[in-house]
Design a protein around this motif. Structure first.
Motif, PDB file in Angstrom:
ATOM      1  N   ASN A  43       0.819  -1.216   0.000  1.00 32.91           N
ATOM      2  CA  ASN A  43       0.000   0.000   0.000  1.00 32.91           C
ATOM      3  C   ASN A  43       0.851   1.264   0.000  1.00 32.91           C
ATOM      4  N   HIS A  50      -4.501   0.584  -6.633  1.00 34.29           N
ATOM      5  CA  HIS A  50      -5.274  -0.424  -5.917  1.00 34.29           C
ATOM      6  C   HIS A  50      -4.897  -0.374  -4.442  1.00 34.29           C
ATOM      7  N   ARG A  51      -5.705  -1.064  -3.662  1.00 36.51           N
ATOM      8  CA  ARG A  51      -5.459  -1.173  -2.225  1.00 36.51           C
ATOM      9  C   ARG A  51      -5.385  -2.660  -1.894  1.00 36.51           C
ATOM     10  N   TYR A  53      -5.364  -5.762   1.117  1.00 36.45           N
ATOM     11  CA  TYR A  53      -5.825  -6.093   2.463  1.00 36.45           C
ATOM     12  C   TYR A  53      -5.775  -7.607   2.638  1.00 36.45           C
ATOM     13  N   THR A  55      -7.339 -11.281   4.185  1.00 31.45           N
ATOM     14  CA  THR A  55      -8.479 -12.030   4.705  1.00 31.45           C
ATOM     15  C   THR A  55      -7.962 -13.375   5.211  1.00 31.45           C
ATOM     16  N   ARG A  64      -5.633  -9.740  -0.669  1.00 31.12           N
ATOM     17  CA  ARG A  64      -6.595  -9.436  -1.728  1.00 31.12           C
ATOM     18  C   ARG A  64      -6.319  -8.046  -2.282  1.00 31.12           C
ATOM     19  N   GLU A  66      -8.008  -4.719  -4.050  1.00 30.33           N
ATOM     20  CA  GLU A  66      -9.162  -3.912  -4.423  1.00 30.33           C
ATOM     21  C   GLU A  66      -8.717  -3.099  -5.625  1.00 30.33           C
ATOM     22  N   LEU A  67      -9.185  -3.478  -6.806  1.00 28.28           N
ATOM     23  CA  LEU A  67      -8.639  -2.911  -8.039  1.00 28.28           C
ATOM     24  C   LEU A  67      -8.977  -1.446  -8.255  1.00 28.28           C
ATOM     25  N   CYS A  69      -9.309   1.756  -6.472  1.00 26.27           N
ATOM     26  CA  CYS A  69      -9.073   2.472  -5.226  1.00 26.27           C
ATOM     27  C   CYS A  69      -9.740   3.831  -5.288  1.00 26.27           C
TER      28      CYS A  69
END
Length: 73
Positions: A43, A50-51, A53, A55, A64, A66-67, A69
């Motif tokens: 990050n 993207h971000r 994170y 899981t 994962r 997140e495309l 952001c």
């Protein structure tokens, strides 16, 4: 045995030659610590489009992507 892997390999991940996944760990604490360090690095140092994170599902931790952001105001 805990594993750490990444869901989708964006171009930033593919360019990072030092990033070797999947990884295996003897305990949950080691896996979580490595996952959080990697996510923080990604990050802070990748393109910011993207971000990332983490899981957890049982003994599998997944980074994962997140495309899309959201843009900061």
């Amino acid at each position: 045995m805990y594993t750490l892997d990444i869901e989708k390999r964006c171009s930033c991940v593919k360019k990072d030659e030092e990033l070797v996944l999947p990884l295996a760990f003897e305990n949950k604490e080691e896996a979580e610590l490595k996952a959080l360090k990697l996510v923080n690095h990604m990050n802070a140092n990748y393109c910011k489009k993207h971000r990332f994170y983490v899981t957890e599902e049982g003994e599998k931790l997944t980074i994962r992507v997140e495309l899309a952001c959201p843009k900061e105001i």
